[in-house]
Design a protein around this motif. Sequence first.
Motif, PDB file in Angstrom:
ATOM      1  N   SER A 107     123.116 -17.697   0.747  1.00 13.71           N
ATOM      2  CA  SER A 107     123.233 -16.393   0.089  1.00 13.71           C
ATOM      3  C   SER A 107     124.653 -16.114  -0.401  1.00 13.71           C
ATOM      4  O   SER A 107     124.853 -15.288  -1.298  1.00 13.71           O
ATOM      5  N   THR A 108     125.648 -16.803   0.177  1.00 13.83           N
ATOM      6  CA  THR A 108     127.016 -16.655  -0.312  1.00 13.83           C
ATOM      7  C   THR A 108     127.111 -17.080  -1.774  1.00 13.83           C
ATOM      8  O   THR A 108     127.748 -16.413  -2.596  1.00 13.83           O
ATOM      9  N   ASP A 110     124.706 -17.086  -3.941  1.00 15.79           N
ATOM     10  CA  ASP A 110     124.010 -16.076  -4.744  1.00 15.79           C
ATOM     11  C   ASP A 110     124.913 -14.873  -5.003  1.00 15.79           C
ATOM     12  O   ASP A 110     124.966 -14.346  -6.121  1.00 15.79           O
ATOM     13  N   TYR A 111     125.628 -14.441  -3.965  1.00 20.14           N
ATOM     14  CA  TYR A 111     126.519 -13.286  -4.104  1.00 20.14           C
ATOM     15  C   TYR A 111     127.595 -13.573  -5.151  1.00 20.14           C
ATOM     16  O   TYR A 111     127.837 -12.768  -6.063  1.00 20.14           O
ATOM     17  N   GLN A 114     126.332 -13.771  -8.786  1.00 17.44           N
ATOM     18  CA  GLN A 114     126.123 -12.428  -9.333  1.00 17.44           C
ATOM     19  C   GLN A 114     127.452 -11.755  -9.667  1.00 17.44           C
ATOM     20  O   GLN A 114     127.590 -11.093 -10.704  1.00 17.44           O
ATOM     21  N   PRO A 194     127.005  -6.966  -6.326  1.00 17.22           N
ATOM     22  CA  PRO A 194     125.823  -7.827  -6.214  1.00 17.22           C
ATOM     23  C   PRO A 194     124.768  -7.199  -5.307  1.00 17.22           C
ATOM     24  O   PRO A 194     125.089  -6.458  -4.369  1.00 17.22           O
ATOM     25  N   ARG A 195     123.501  -7.522  -5.580  1.00 26.04           N
ATOM     26  CA  ARG A 195     122.392  -6.909  -4.844  1.00 26.04           C
ATOM     27  C   ARG A 195     121.450  -7.978  -4.301  1.00 26.04           C
ATOM     28  O   ARG A 195     121.254  -9.026  -4.916  1.00 26.04           O
ATOM     29  N   THR A 196     120.871  -7.675  -3.158  1.00 25.41           N
ATOM     30  CA  THR A 196     119.792  -8.484  -2.606  1.00 25.41           C
ATOM     31  C   THR A 196     118.898  -7.590  -1.768  1.00 25.41           C
ATOM     32  O   THR A 196     119.363  -6.605  -1.180  1.00 25.41           O
ATOM     33  N   PRO A 199     119.648  -9.029   2.774  1.00 23.11           N
ATOM     34  CA  PRO A 199     121.006  -9.480   3.122  1.00 23.11           C
ATOM     35  C   PRO A 199     121.052 -10.128   4.507  1.00 23.11           C
ATOM     36  O   PRO A 199     120.722  -9.490   5.502  1.00 23.11           O
ATOM     37  N   TRP A 203     125.595 -13.146   3.555  1.00 24.81           N
ATOM     38  CA  TRP A 203     125.746 -12.134   2.500  1.00 24.81           C
ATOM     39  C   TRP A 203     126.622 -10.981   2.995  1.00 24.81           C
ATOM     40  O   TRP A 203     127.544 -10.543   2.304  1.00 24.81           O
ATOM     41  N   GLU A 207     130.192  -9.822   1.425  1.00 21.52           N
ATOM     42  CA  GLU A 207     130.155  -8.464   0.891  1.00 21.52           C
ATOM     43  C   GLU A 207     131.281  -7.627   1.484  1.00 21.52           C
ATOM     44  O   GLU A 207     131.936  -6.851   0.778  1.00 21.52           O
TER      45      GLU A 207
END
Length: 226
Positions: A107-108, A110-111, A114, A194-196, A199, A203, A207
Amino acid sequence: MSFQLGEVDLDKDFGEVIRCLWEAHEEPFQPLYRLYCPTFDEDREASIKESTERFLEWHRHDPQSRWLKVTDTSTGKIVGGAWYKIYSENPFLHEEDEVAYWYPDDSTRDYVTQAIEQMDRPRKEKATNPQVFLNILCTHPDYRRKGIGAMLLEWGLEVAKDKNVEFWLNSTPVGKPLYERYGFEVVERNTLVPRTDHPDDNWKKIEKEMEDVVFWTMYMPRKERN
């Protein structure tokens, strides 16, 4: 104390320039640069080496890329650097979406992907003409307020004037006063959000590292040489 501006010798200088970049953004800490210069496993030296190799690879495969350095002539130390891109057409015309492959595949990544998309959005929407783009400018903490940033910026201004093109950049809070002094206009004030929907710990960690990041997309219109 005197300084000399020149282009980076890729074989001799590149590692020192990237180390200067790290040190400049660590004092004071500017989280925006962590998007491209992450620290892995708390191993700073290995992380600097990885980012040096990656930036060099990017440069070698990008004909628009130019790296500059400022050297303290009394010591030979590189005390500032800048990464420019000089475009003869819309810089986004053939560009593919960027994935932050230098981050772990979790997820890092992905962050950060974004975040980079959000950082590029104002230029993708508004900076569609030939241009000079200042991607990075840094001054070593021990050499601030000695005109080094101005030397690096004025090089780009001269190129933009010679080519009769616009000049674009993204500014951190540290750099904004310099750019305003030279007449750059704020196009947009930006934050990274950034959104998920799910999380996880990775993430949440990045964040927190990136919270309260703010930057300004700035612009100088074309100025024809007399």
